[in-house]
Design an enzyme around this catalytic site. Sequence first.
Site, PDB file in Angstrom:
ATOM      1  N   TYR A   1     -13.695  98.630  40.809  1.00  0.00           N
ATOM      2  CA  TYR A   1     -13.854  99.677  41.251  1.00  0.00           C
ATOM      3  C   TYR A   1     -13.884  99.227  43.007  1.00  0.00           C
ATOM      4  O   TYR A   1     -14.376  98.263  43.471  1.00  0.00           O
ATOM      5  CB  TYR A   1     -15.369  99.910  41.116  1.00  0.00           C
ATOM      6  CG  TYR A   1     -16.103 101.091  41.968  1.00  0.00           C
ATOM      7  CD1 TYR A   1     -15.512 102.447  41.576  1.00  0.00           C
ATOM      8  CD2 TYR A   1     -16.654 101.032  42.901  1.00  0.00           C
ATOM      9  CE1 TYR A   1     -15.930 103.495  42.270  1.00  0.00           C
ATOM     10  CE2 TYR A   1     -17.523 102.372  43.414  1.00  0.00           C
ATOM     11  CZ  TYR A   1     -16.824 103.393  43.121  1.00  0.00           C
ATOM     12  OH  TYR A   1     -17.376 104.724  44.013  1.00  0.00           O
TER      13      TYR A   1
ATOM     14  N   LYS B   1     -21.709 108.686  36.441  1.00  0.00           N
ATOM     15  CA  LYS B   1     -20.390 109.131  35.833  1.00  0.00           C
ATOM     16  C   LYS B   1     -20.656 109.530  34.418  1.00  0.00           C
ATOM     17  O   LYS B   1     -21.456 110.547  34.230  1.00  0.00           O
ATOM     18  CB  LYS B   1     -19.472 107.805  35.805  1.00  0.00           C
ATOM     19  CG  LYS B   1     -19.366 107.123  37.072  1.00  0.00           C
ATOM     20  CD  LYS B   1     -18.650 108.105  38.353  1.00  0.00           C
ATOM     21  CE  LYS B   1     -18.829 107.659  39.660  1.00  0.00           C
ATOM     22  NZ  LYS B   1     -18.547 106.111  39.979  1.00  0.00           N
TER      23      LYS B   1
ATOM     24  N   ASP C   1     -19.523  95.644  34.738  1.00  0.00           N
ATOM     25  CA  ASP C   1     -19.649  96.914  34.983  1.00  0.00           C
ATOM     26  C   ASP C   1     -19.143  97.817  33.648  1.00  0.00           C
ATOM     27  O   ASP C   1     -17.888  97.885  33.500  1.00  0.00           O
ATOM     28  CB  ASP C   1     -18.758  97.433  36.163  1.00  0.00           C
ATOM     29  CG  ASP C   1     -19.042  98.798  36.799  1.00  0.00           C
ATOM     30  OD1 ASP C   1     -19.309  99.661  35.865  1.00  0.00           O
ATOM     31  OD2 ASP C   1     -18.626  99.110  37.937  1.00  0.00           O
TER      32      ASP C   1
ATOM     33  N   ARG D   1     -41.966 103.326  43.987  1.00  0.00           N
ATOM     34  CA  ARG D   1     -40.523 102.603  44.444  1.00  0.00           C
ATOM     35  C   ARG D   1     -40.809 101.284  43.458  1.00  0.00           C
ATOM     36  O   ARG D   1     -39.700 100.914  43.274  1.00  0.00           O
ATOM     37  CB  ARG D   1     -40.838 102.133  45.851  1.00  0.00           C
ATOM     38  CG  ARG D   1     -39.768 100.812  46.193  1.00  0.00           C
ATOM     39  CD  ARG D   1     -39.426 100.832  47.706  1.00  0.00           C
ATOM     40  NE  ARG D   1     -40.706 100.810  48.509  1.00  0.00           N
ATOM     41  CZ  ARG D   1     -41.335  99.620  48.843  1.00  0.00           C
ATOM     42  NH1 ARG D   1     -41.265  98.587  48.079  1.00  0.00           N
ATOM     43  NH2 ARG D   1     -42.613  99.946  49.381  1.00  0.00           N
TER      44      ARG D   1
END
Length: 400
Positions: A116, A215, A190, A58
Amino acid sequence: MKTNSISFQSMCVGSSPDTTTTKPHQLPIFATSSFVFDNAQDSIDIFTGQSTGHVYSRYANPTIDSVAAKIAALEGFDLEEEVFGLMTSSGMSAISGLILGLCKSGDKILTQGNLYGGTTELFAKLFQGLNIHPIFADLTNLDILKQALEENPDVKVIYLETPSNPTLACVDLTAIAEIAKSHGVTTIIDNTFCTPYLQRPLTHGIDYVIHSTTKYLNGHGNSIAGIIIGRKNESFHQIWQVMKLAGTNCNPWDAWLTNNGLKTLTLRMDKHSSNAMKLAQYLENHDKISLVNYNGLESHPFHEVAKKQMAQFGGMLSFEVPNGASGAIRFMDNLKIATQAPTLGDVDTLVLHPMTSSHLNVDPDLRSRNGITDGLVRMSVGIENVEDLLADVDAALQAL
Ligand SMILES: *Cc1c(COP(=O)(O)O)cnc(C)c1O
């Protein structure tokens, strides 16, 4: 008979021998939750930061770190400074983790209305509730941007998307980075639509880049992950800590898949861009199509800004078909090659109706102010033979 020092049962439980003799050609997947300390002092040294080492996946993991470092190096390709990359469980966790690392209650986020859909919702629903208020403004207009900064001295970050989803409106990165710096405000972008191959915002003075690697960076639609990239400064520790404590780390398998996709990034982006350009030109000349949004078209209102900061115009476009939502739905159902799937940036062509999918939960008023009309169809143009794509769209339009 061989005498073993440990029992059969304990041999089953124990680790298998390390048989590595030579370095692997391809990145191995480190499927392990934790890492072993040589002795107690080794553990103390690592936990207290006296020495570096992996502890728990983690916090960090060699597979994930390797892919993160590669993407960071691509975003920082033109820079002298050291750049860091932290892969996260999704694009959304890259955004939320970065904002939580930089902002506290009372800070404001200056951003655009045309983001988005998930990002708009994140800001308006979750961050608003944490007293980190978003201000949605038209940042394509620098006077509006300057005025918003004058009126809101508690703006901590400017959050950008260019080109934005789904109308491909662009903001001027160099100009905004300069204005932000003069106000002591941090900038985030972004860069999912472009990837660092087409646009490198850090070079334009932007402070942080996030991606949904889901993406184009992966490109094959088989993993969900994100990344936060920035110059290695004092905020890095804070941002990493949010990832560690909120538990928004990536997993090694998704990082590994992303790395496989990365290998063909430039080939794919070249083909996405040339296919999208040909489709955009075809659609612009079609008498049933009233509007085409594609940055590569000279008719696009943001063509000049896009040309200044993008190497090519990418694979995303949107266009208006006749008869509103019902026309858009009929057109999409007529398509044979393009698939209806709510994602983008995959090798195959995808279509989506923003009004009834990605932007369903965005306020209708905000939607229409940002050009997301009822008849708008978004297309993520794939790398197929472009003649097949043109024929598919042509047939679907003829049947309308
Ligand atoms: C998909 C997407 C996101 C969200 O990423 P996930 O990986 O789905 O969490 C953020 N921004 C843009 C531009 C996207 O396309």
